[in-house]
Design a protein around this motif. Structure first.
Motif, PDB file in Angstrom:
ATOM      1  N   PRO A   1       5.363  15.962 115.072  1.00 49.23           N
ATOM      2  CA  PRO A   1       6.148  14.776 115.145  1.00 49.23           C
ATOM      3  C   PRO A   1       5.972  14.046 113.758  1.00 49.23           C
ATOM      4  N   ASP A   2       5.700  14.481 112.645  1.00 44.27           N
ATOM      5  CA  ASP A   2       5.566  13.984 111.515  1.00 44.27           C
ATOM      6  C   ASP A   2       6.441  14.317 110.281  1.00 44.27           C
ATOM      7  N   LEU A   3       7.157  15.509 110.917  1.00 49.50           N
ATOM      8  CA  LEU A   3       8.388  16.141 109.974  1.00 49.50           C
ATOM      9  C   LEU A   3       9.212  15.033 109.318  1.00 49.50           C
ATOM     10  N   LYS A   4       9.566  15.540 108.019  1.00 47.56           N
ATOM     11  CA  LYS A   4      10.817  14.678 107.307  1.00 47.56           C
ATOM     12  C   LYS A   4      12.010  15.392 107.447  1.00 47.56           C
ATOM     13  N   PRO A   5      13.165  14.528 107.397  1.00 45.64           N
ATOM     14  CA  PRO A   5      14.531  15.328 107.246  1.00 45.64           C
ATOM     15  C   PRO A   5      14.473  16.259 106.052  1.00 45.64           C
ATOM     16  N   GLU A   6      15.247  17.418 106.398  1.00 47.79           N
ATOM     17  CA  GLU A   6      15.614  18.193 105.045  1.00 47.79           C
ATOM     18  C   GLU A   6      16.758  17.612 104.431  1.00 47.79           C
ATOM     19  N   GLU A   7      16.804  17.718 102.950  1.00 47.85           N
ATOM     20  CA  GLU A   7      17.747  17.219 102.355  1.00 47.85           C
ATOM     21  C   GLU A   7      18.346  18.375 101.259  1.00 47.85           C
ATOM     22  N   SER A   8      19.757  18.321 101.098  1.00 52.87           N
ATOM     23  CA  SER A   8      20.327  19.334 100.056  1.00 52.87           C
ATOM     24  C   SER A   8      21.144  18.551  99.083  1.00 52.87           C
ATOM     25  N   GLN A   9      21.284  19.292  97.837  1.00 49.97           N
ATOM     26  CA  GLN A   9      22.321  19.010  96.930  1.00 49.97           C
ATOM     27  C   GLN A   9      23.121  20.162  96.395  1.00 49.97           C
ATOM     28  N   SER A  10      24.216  20.353  96.527  1.00 48.79           N
ATOM     29  CA  SER A  10      24.974  21.378  96.070  1.00 48.79           C
ATOM     30  C   SER A  10      26.267  21.156  95.508  1.00 48.79           C
ATOM     31  N   TRP A  11      26.577  22.491  94.855  1.00 47.25           N
ATOM     32  CA  TRP A  11      28.005  22.298  94.052  1.00 47.25           C
ATOM     33  C   TRP A  11      28.648  23.658  94.162  1.00 47.25           C
ATOM     34  N   GLU A  12      29.946  23.560  94.019  1.00 43.63           N
ATOM     35  CA  GLU A  12      30.687  24.882  93.872  1.00 43.63           C
ATOM     36  C   GLU A  12      31.762  24.680  92.922  1.00 43.63           C
ATOM     37  N   ILE A  13      32.260  25.788  92.687  1.00 42.50           N
ATOM     38  CA  ILE A  13      33.815  26.042  91.628  1.00 42.50           C
ATOM     39  C   ILE A  13      34.343  27.106  92.079  1.00 42.50           C
ATOM     40  N   GLY A  14      35.647  26.996  92.215  1.00 41.60           N
ATOM     41  CA  GLY A  14      36.465  28.302  92.789  1.00 41.60           C
ATOM     42  C   GLY A  14      37.861  28.338  92.274  1.00 41.60           C
ATOM     43  N   TRP A  15      38.170  29.589  92.315  1.00 47.68           N
ATOM     44  CA  TRP A  15      39.664  29.953  91.970  1.00 47.68           C
ATOM     45  C   TRP A  15      40.457  30.357  92.969  1.00 47.68           C
ATOM     46  N   GLU A  16      41.674  30.040  93.130  1.00 47.50           N
ATOM     47  CA  GLU A  16      42.561  30.563  94.322  1.00 47.50           C
ATOM     48  C   GLU A  16      43.891  31.061  93.518  1.00 47.50           C
TER      49      GLU A  16
ATOM     50  N   SER B   1      53.146  38.718  97.499  1.00 42.47           N
ATOM     51  CA  SER B   1      52.821  38.989  98.862  1.00 42.47           C
ATOM     52  C   SER B   1      51.301  38.859  98.893  1.00 42.47           C
ATOM     53  N   ALA B   2      50.371  38.867  98.015  1.00 43.56           N
ATOM     54  CA  ALA B   2      49.145  38.827  98.016  1.00 43.56           C
ATOM     55  C   ALA B   2      48.521  37.736  97.295  1.00 43.56           C
ATOM     56  N   SER B   3      47.086  37.405  97.846  1.00 43.05           N
ATOM     57  CA  SER B   3      46.527  36.031  97.059  1.00 43.05           C
ATOM     58  C   SER B   3      45.104  36.343  97.212  1.00 43.05           C
ATOM     59  N   TYR B   4      44.009  35.754  96.246  1.00 39.75           N
ATOM     60  CA  TYR B   4      42.613  36.024  96.501  1.00 39.75           C
ATOM     61  C   TYR B   4      42.147  34.938  96.004  1.00 39.75           C
ATOM     62  N   SER B   5      40.692  34.691  96.205  1.00 39.06           N
ATOM     63  CA  SER B   5      39.987  33.493  95.759  1.00 39.06           C
ATOM     64  C   SER B   5      38.533  34.042  95.403  1.00 39.06           C
ATOM     65  N   ALA B   6      37.873  33.373  94.431  1.00 44.86           N
ATOM     66  CA  ALA B   6      36.434  33.394  93.879  1.00 44.86           C
ATOM     67  C   ALA B   6      35.786  32.235  93.811  1.00 44.86           C
ATOM     68  N   THR B   7      34.526  32.183  94.491  1.00 46.11           N
ATOM     69  CA  THR B   7      33.997  30.961  94.566  1.00 46.11           C
ATOM     70  C   THR B   7      32.554  31.119  93.853  1.00 46.11           C
ATOM     71  N   TYR B   8      31.867  30.362  93.313  1.00 47.51           N
ATOM     72  CA  TYR B   8      30.393  30.483  92.837  1.00 47.51           C
ATOM     73  C   TYR B   8      29.793  28.990  93.757  1.00 47.51           C
ATOM     74  N   PHE B   9      28.600  29.315  94.139  1.00 41.04           N
ATOM     75  CA  PHE B   9      28.048  27.985  94.981  1.00 41.04           C
ATOM     76  C   PHE B   9      26.419  28.074  94.743  1.00 41.04           C
ATOM     77  N   ASP B  10      26.098  26.807  94.675  1.00 43.17           N
ATOM     78  CA  ASP B  10      24.705  26.604  94.248  1.00 43.17           C
ATOM     79  C   ASP B  10      24.041  25.369  95.127  1.00 43.17           C
ATOM     80  N   ALA B  11      22.834  25.557  95.552  1.00 44.91           N
ATOM     81  CA  ALA B  11      22.441  24.496  96.466  1.00 44.91           C
ATOM     82  C   ALA B  11      20.853  24.573  96.329  1.00 44.91           C
ATOM     83  N   ASN B  12      20.325  23.268  96.237  1.00 47.96           N
ATOM     84  CA  ASN B  12      18.849  23.081  96.409  1.00 47.96           C
ATOM     85  C   ASN B  12      18.477  22.442  97.787  1.00 47.96           C
ATOM     86  N   LEU B  13      17.565  22.804  98.432  1.00 48.18           N
ATOM     87  CA  LEU B  13      16.974  22.329  99.659  1.00 48.18           C
ATOM     88  C   LEU B  13      15.711  21.776  99.498  1.00 48.18           C
ATOM     89  N   LYS B  14      15.487  20.177  99.850  1.00 53.80           N
ATOM     90  CA  LYS B  14      14.028  19.654  99.875  1.00 53.80           C
ATOM     91  C   LYS B  14      13.691  19.555 101.230  1.00 53.80           C
TER      92      LYS B  14
END
Length: 616
Positions: free
Chosen positions: A425-440, A445-458
């Motif tokens: 019962p003494d647990l704390k909430p989990e907290e996250s901070q994240s960012w991403e950058i992507g290209w579409e 008749s074709a398309s593609y995408s690439a995305t980099y993501f990064d996140a830290n969880l406390k």
């Protein structure tokens, strides 16, 4: 590690370009999962995927989790056969960090805060929207890794299908959709396989779902829509009863029932656009051992919200007031009520969102404050995103940054499983901070995408094991880190042939630098949809690859880290019309007969073939 991921991502992106794969279409249809109001997919500032009915028929899986194998950033873990415990993780986060909605209503079990996709087997699915990354500033707690929004299938008139095949599997559905109302019922039963892999009794499952949806115009730009869902699922499983790390062929069973109702009133009053939602979700879960009930749990979630919005030219400002109440009841039948629990949790939240659509430039900012009524510390989350289209090259760059929150679940706080788990019962909430950058990028008749993501969880919540084989939930002291590269593409090779693919590289580590369990090194998929003849023969084919991943062998103490081998699932769907309304269907799963193991000790099904009829 970032350099390795970047180089691998660049190599894979070049490969995608060379074969003209493409991003799962830059659909112009609005998507609702990204914010407080719908936005066109090619104007979103976060990573979003949309699986329409045309995409879903390629795999035609009876469980929505298998459809998500084709989505970048997704990892599916199934314990044994179809209907067994099935979890979905996004971007290396935990399974209960994924918020799942059905017709806009949170469908997760209020007891454990997670969605067991195994219990969603035979749910009539017509469309899936997936937001990857933190979205707590819009959706609140639970949305750290991503959001999955499922809509019911809606086919005008009468529709249905019936199918049977391997593992003594039978499934079917029947539905009707009119101008204002739609209803459907669907079900599945299967003998499955022996999850222990010891040649013992098979572990099967049954599922039955019924849905009703409606929408009525009230006049003066006002409308009322509503949904009702009733589900029942029964799943058999094996358990490690002698604590040697291997499953024993024992009679364990979980029976779950869910009832969900919701309504939305939308309209314009003065300069404001209003949206009022109410919903109620109840899940009953009974556990059995050798035919004798051991414990029962009931979770309820009630939500009421009001969201006003104002648009002036290219700018839109939207607000939200949200009330949520969750209750938890657990009755210990096995020990005469000695460990009974009865808890409740309430929160009141206030959120705001600003959007700017100025030609090629898009901006989105949101903030949310959750008043947790002294059960946990109040939380404020935010997200900022922007996108810019370079029309001269047919590309678009986007980036976003934000925070997320996940409150401890009732099970983590107060759960009790004899000789196995005691809550904290003494647990704390989990907290996250994240960012991403992507290209579409669009290329004809074709398309593609690439995305980099990064996140830290406390304050990551994990299960700590004791020498007596009992366990409890604790918060990690340091930060857990997650990063990766997502690639996706789509190529309309011919007017009647489309090819889609995705590849994701994961790096997910806890606060000690150890790899998180049940997160593969990579996932990849390739699918093709070929309409051989207009209105005639259609073929679908998919390959879904899951790389090597770690898990724990809980036999020794401390638990021993083991490697689960990579595998590739091959599926095939065939639809051949017999008449204008009736078609013959053929579906194959795991056609390569791979030993697909996502959880240590659990034996999965081999190749399966299923034959059916479909009312078109």
């Amino acid at each position: 590690m970032i350099l390795r991921l970047t180089l691998l991502g660049a190599s894979a992106l070049a490969f995608n370009f060379s074969v003209a794969w493409a991003e799962e279409a830059r659909l112009l249809d609005p998507v609702e999962v990204t914010g407080l109001r719908p936005v066109e997919a090619d104007k979103a500032t976060v990573s979003v995927s949309v699986l329409t009915q045309d995409i879903l028929v390629v795999r035609a899986s009876p469980n929505p989790a298998d459809q998500l194998r084709g989505v970048p950033g997704a990892a599916v873990s199934r314990s044994g056969s179809l209907g067994g415990l099935t979890q979905v993780r996004f971007r290396g986060a935990e399974a209960n960090h994924t918020l799942v909605l059905f017709e806009g209503i949170e469908i997760s079990d209020p007891v454990n805060g997670a969605t067991d996709f195994g219990l969603l087997t035979a749910l009539p699915v017509g469309r899936i929207e997936v937001l990857r990354g933190a979205a707590s500033s819009v959706h609140g707690s639970d949305a750290i890794g991503g959001v999955v929004s499922i809509d019911a299938v809606r086919t005008a008139g009468v529709s249905g299908f019936a199918e049977g095949g391997s593992f003594a599997t039978s499934q079917g559905a029947l539905g009707w959709s009119g101008e204002h109302l739609a209803a459907a019922v669907s079900g599945l039963t299967t003998d499955g396989v022996d999850a222990a892999g010891a040649g013992g009794e098979k572990d099967g499952s049954e599922a039955l779902s019924g849905t009703v949806t409606g929408r009525f115009d009230l006049g003066a730009d006002w409308s009322l829509s509503w949904v009702g869902l009733a589900r029942k699922a029964d799943s058999e499983f094996d358990s490690d009863t002698d604590f040697d790390g291997l499953l024993n062929d024992v009679g364990r069973r979980t029976q779950a029932e869910q009832r969900l109702v919701g309504a939305a009133l939308a309209g314009t009053l003065g300069p404001l656009d209003h949206l009022v939602r109410v919903s109620f979700n109840e899940v009953d879960r009974d556990n059995f051992a050798d035919g004798v009930i051991t414990d029962v749990a009931k979770g309820q979630r009630t939500k009421v919200s009001w969201s006003p919005s104002y648009t002036a030219g290219a700018q839109t400002v939207t607000g939200l007031v949200d009330f949520e109440r969750e209750t938890y009841e657990r009755s210990d039948v096995q020990f005469g009520g000695a460990t009974d629990a009865d808890e409740a949790f309430e929160s009141v939240s206030f959120a705001g969102e600003y959007r700017l659509a100025a030609g090629a430039f898009d901006l989105a900012a949101s903030v949310r404050h959750d008043d947790n009524k002294n059960r946990f510390d109040d939380a404020t989350t935010w997200r900022l995103g922007a996108g810019y289209a370079l029309e001269s090259v047919g590309g678009r760059v986007r980036a976003s940054i934000g925070t997320g929150i996940k409150n401890p679940t009732f099970t983590e706080l107060y759960g009790f499983f004899t000789g196995s788990f005691i809550g904290n019962p003494d647990l704390k909430p989990e907290e996250s901070q994240s960012w991403e950058i992507g290209w579409e990028q669009a290329l004809g008749s074709a398309s593609y995408s690439a995305t980099y993501f990064d996140a830290n969880l406390k304050n990551e919540i994990y299960t700590a094991f004791n020498p007596d084989f009992t366990s409890t939930a604790l918060n990690r002291v340091g930060e857990s880190k997650r990063s990766g590269v997502e690639l996706a593409g789509r190529w309309q090779a011919l007017a009647n042939l489309s090819i889609s693919g995705q590849a994701t590289l994961f790096d997910s580590q806890d606060d000690t630098g150890a790899d998180e369990i049940r997160v593969p090194e990579m996932t990849a998929s390739l699918s093709a949809d070929w309409q051989v003849q207009p209105g005639g023969l259609r073929l679908g084919f998919a390959l879904d690859h899951v790389g090597e991943q770690g898990d724990f062998d809980f036999g020794p103490f401390p638990p021993r880290l083991v490697a689960l081998e990579a595998y590739t699932l091959a599926s095939l769907t065939v639809e051949y019309p017999l008449t204008e309304r009736l078609a013959l269907t053929l579906r194959g799963e795991n056609l390569l007969g791979e030993a697909a193991t996502d959880v240590f000790g659990y034996n999965g099904p081999g190749a399966g073939v299923f034959l059916g009829l479909k009312l078109r």
